[in-house]
Design a protein around this motif. Structure first.
Motif, PDB file in Angstrom:
ATOM      1  N   UNK A 144    -106.300  32.152-126.657  1.00 13.04           N
ATOM      2  CA  UNK A 144    -105.135  32.223-125.773  1.00 13.04           C
ATOM      3  C   UNK A 144    -104.716  33.667-125.534  1.00 13.04           C
TER       4      UNK A 144
ATOM      5  N   UNK B 234    -103.236  24.361-117.813  1.00 14.06           N
ATOM      6  CA  UNK B 234    -102.354  23.452-117.078  1.00 14.06           C
ATOM      7  C   UNK B 234    -103.138  22.291-116.463  1.00 14.06           C
TER       8      UNK B 234
ATOM      9  N   UNK C 225     -92.798  30.480-119.370  1.00 16.96           N
ATOM     10  CA  UNK C 225     -94.122  30.901-118.899  1.00 16.96           C
ATOM     11  C   UNK C 225     -95.153  29.770-119.024  1.00 16.96           C
ATOM     12  N   UNK C 226     -95.181  29.146-120.187  1.00 18.74           N
ATOM     13  CA  UNK C 226     -96.248  28.174-120.435  1.00 18.74           C
ATOM     14  C   UNK C 226     -96.151  26.965-119.504  1.00 18.74           C
ATOM     15  N   UNK C 227     -94.968  26.461-119.328  1.00 18.84           N
ATOM     16  CA  UNK C 227     -94.801  25.240-118.527  1.00 18.84           C
ATOM     17  C   UNK C 227     -94.784  25.543-117.028  1.00 18.84           C
ATOM     18  N   UNK C 228     -94.194  26.669-116.644  1.00 20.67           N
ATOM     19  CA  UNK C 228     -93.913  26.911-115.225  1.00 20.67           C
ATOM     20  C   UNK C 228     -94.702  28.066-114.619  1.00 20.67           C
TER      21      UNK C 228
ATOM     22  N   UNK D 269     -96.188  32.195-114.106  1.00 23.96           N
ATOM     23  CA  UNK D 269     -95.738  33.563-113.856  1.00 23.96           C
ATOM     24  C   UNK D 269     -94.635  33.643-112.803  1.00 23.96           C
TER      25      UNK D 269
END
Lengths: 185, 492
Positions: free
Chosen positions: A120, A140, B153-156, B158
């Motif tokens: 990561x 994602x 950051x992780x979910x949505x 940059x």
């Protein structure tokens, strides 16, 4: 996926629309659920959480707004379900004296997690647009065309960038911990 | 379709962090569960709980996803409790004994989360919370919004991070609570209530703290709960959750008539009213429909006519749902339950003391009706013909041909509108007509356009936003094909 159309079809009671959503979002929700459940979650737990998230989507479909993406709703639902599972397990189950056969032991698990964290980190350190491309496509679970569109790339270019990026990652990971890769392959 | 991350792990010869699921297996599992649902005895349609209403004038939250992003910070620094913030008008003395202050805190090495005050009404929690930084770096990260932006950051991605850094807004992932523990086991095997959470930032208490008013909606009536609600901020983590007590609330009016009612006066749909709960700040309804609505019911937004109710007060006043500010199940004013004589639901009046119901006798102008809605082609500028609406509403309407001015009065508010002007008067005060594309003026997509009172073919029209002064809800009805129908459903 034309999500607006899918939502409208869902609200009209069309189960085929739900199946299309399941095909499109299962892998993403698996990732979300796995992060929430932590520590090598079992297939059964993951299937239960992910399935329940889609069931929740179906049962509360009338309250969806067609203009909005399904992704945040599904992700937060899956995470909440995972937390609920963790909470109910802590309250009702005894800690087993042994681990299931196919699960790694604590030391091996720590090694794996360190390697994945390193992966990561390597992705985060990539230059744009590769960094965003990797995050969108792999972490994602977005479709390639969607990830490419968001970055203004055509699919062919995106595929090439992914391939080159994977090559660099392989080199970086084997350089850092060649023994990890070889001993666990 | 295989999992991308599993392909990557395979290519990099890494062990799996978790197994890859097969979407077909998931689809079969979900399908089996839904088939089982359908095999249950058809006890009419599923009982309706009070739904979260869609409205173009209200921001409706759903589950933990749809958090308000309005981050407006007022220029004047002040500290207010929940009542002043959530119920700024009217007498709040009825619920003051139930406001709790100086509640739980949680901290890690960088931040302290504190619940300053809260009120619980049985299905909503209204709270003021503060996050305080405990060291210089944490203060810099908090006050610059960096810690909130990075947590998205992780979910949505940059874009969201950059947007939050630029706007300073609170994002959709900042606040969490354990909704999943509060659900009715008899009615759902999905451990999540249909709820939502909203937040609005308040003035900073000092140079290293930030405060928010938090609105948590369970989506259905829960009543007193021994188990407190856990609340936490994303960047501190769930281990730093605080407890919000749910064991203290005002006694509601609870009716269980089990009688046939018209639950949607616009469509005429009938059902059995199982329960009506009225708290000082919200309501909850359970109705079992007698027939399943037709397939276009939700698409056309005819469902917005549901749960039409009124309060008859002991002084003879009739309060409509919209006058209570209840676009969803929450009021924006506090109701003195001791002054409620009866609850009118649909066309039936139910005395608050539980005595037998009888047909309500209310003017038809208090019930939902349709009015022409004018949509300028290719835009979302909604307008309405002023005289037609006033006539159907029963409002006073006068037209002055010489000045081309309409004067309309309803519920104590007089609107004066002159053809050709980009403003109007509300009780003598001038209001500019501005169409804003976003609620948040700091949003990069925010734009504002002037709108006008117009006279076309002898018909005076105005933007629908003017109707907000009359506490009306106005729903743009759609056709069965989900196109705008050119009619709006007006709910007085």
């Amino acid at each position: 996926m034309d999500e607006q159309n899918l939502i409208l079809r869902l609200q009209a009671g069309e189960r085929r629309a739900l199946e299309e959503i399941i095909q499109g979002y299962t892998h993403y929700l698996t990732a979300v659920a796995a992060r929430a459940l932590g520590n090598a979650p079992s297939r059964e737990d993951l299937e239960e959480v992910v399935s329940d998230a889609f069931l929740a989507l179906w049962r509360f479909r009338d309250k969806l707004e067609p203009g909005r993406s399904l992704r945040p709703f599904l992700a937060v639902t899956a995470r909440n379900l995972a937390y609920s599972k963790l909470r109910s397990r802590r309250e009702t189950e005894e800690i087993p004296n042994h681990l299931p056969d196919n699960r790694p032991g604590p030391e091996e698990m720590a090694e794996q997690q360190a390697l994945h964290r390193h992966l990561r980190q390597l992705v985060e350190e990539m230059e744009e647009p590769d960094r965003t491309l990797f995050l969108c496509y792999y972490f994602q679970e977005q479709p390639l065309h969607q990830a490419a569109d968001a970055l203004g790339l055509n699919e062919s270019t995106a595929k090439t960038r992914l391939a080159r990026g994977r090559q660099r990652l392989k080199i970086a990971l084997s350089g850092k911990g060649g023994s990890y890769v070889q001993s666990h392959s | 379709m295989s999992s991308h991350i599993h392909e990557l792990w395979d290519d990099l010869e890494l062990q799996l962090l978790y197994p890859e699921l097969n979407p077909d297996d998931i689809a079969r599992r979900v399908s089996a569960a839904l088939d089982q649902d359908n095999e249950l005895p058809p006890a009419q349609a599923e009982p309706r709980k009070t739904p979260m209403k869609r409205s173009i004038t209200s921001i409706v939250l759903f589950a933990a996803v749809l958090a308000l992003m309005a981050g407006s910070v007022l220029a004047v620094a002040y500290r207010s409790g929940v009542l002043e913030l959530f119920f700024p008008k009217g007498d709040t003395s009825q619920v003051e004994p139930y406001v709790q202050t100086a509640l739980d805190t949680a901290e890690n090495e960088d931040y302290r989360l504190r619940v300053d005050s809260c009120l619980y009404d049985g299905q909503n929690v209204y709270a003021v919370v503060t996050v305080e930084a405990l060291n210089d770096q944490a203060a810099e990260d908090l006050m610059s919004n960096k810690v909130i932006a990075e947590s998205h950051r992780e979910m949505w991605g940059e874009d969201m991070v950059n947007r939050l850094l630029e706007s300073g807004s609170t994002g959709p992932e900042t606040f969490h609570c354990n909704f999943g523990d509060y659900y009715n086991e008899e009615e759902s095997d999905v451990p999540m209530s249909v709820g939502g959470m909203g937040s609005k930032e308040l003035p900073n208490p000092d140079d290293h703290s930030r405060s928010w008013q938090i609105d948590i909606q369970f989506g259905s009536y829960q009543g007193l709960q021994e188990q407190p609600l856990n609340f936490w901020v994303d960047f501190m983590g769930k281990d730093c959750a605080v407890d919000i007590p749910l064991d203290n609330m005002a006694e509601p009016i609870r009716l269980t008539p089990n009688e046939e009612v018209t639950y949607n006066p616009y469509t005429g749909y009938k059902g059995i009213l199982k329960e009506f709960i009225l708290t000082p700040t919200s309501f909850s309804v359970t109705v079992e429909p007698l027939e399943k609505p037709d397939s276009t019911y939700h698409t056309t937004l005819a469902d917005q006519g549901e749960d039409c109710f009124f309060l008859r007060m002991k002084d003879g006043t009739i309060l409509t749902r919209m006058q209570l500010g209840a676009f969803n199940d929450q009021f924006d004013t506090v109701v003195d339950l001791s002054q409620v004589q009866s609850i009118i639901y649909g066309y039936t009046e139910f005395p608050a003391d539980g005595s037998p119901s009888f047909p309500a006798d209310l003017p038809e102008t208090l019930y939902p009706f349709t009015c022409t809605e004018i949509i300028l082609e290719g835009t979302h500028f909604f307008r309405f013909p002023v005289e037609e609406l006033c006539q159907k509403l029963g409002a006073d309407y006068q037209w002055d041909e010489d000045t081309q001015t309409a004067t309309a009065a309803y519920r104590g508010v007089t609107l004066t509108m002159t053809a050709g002007e980009s403003c109007y008067q509300m009780n003598g005060e001038t209001v500019e007509l501005l169409f804003e594309t976003r609620y948040d003026k700091t949003d990069p997509d925010y734009q504002a356009f002037p709108e006008y009172i117009t006279l076309e073919d002898g018909v005076l029209t105005a933007p629908v936003t003017v109707l907000d002064h009359w506490s009306l809800n106005y729903i743009p009805l759609h056709t069965a094909d989900n196109e705008l129908a050119g009619q709006m459903l007006v709910i007085p």
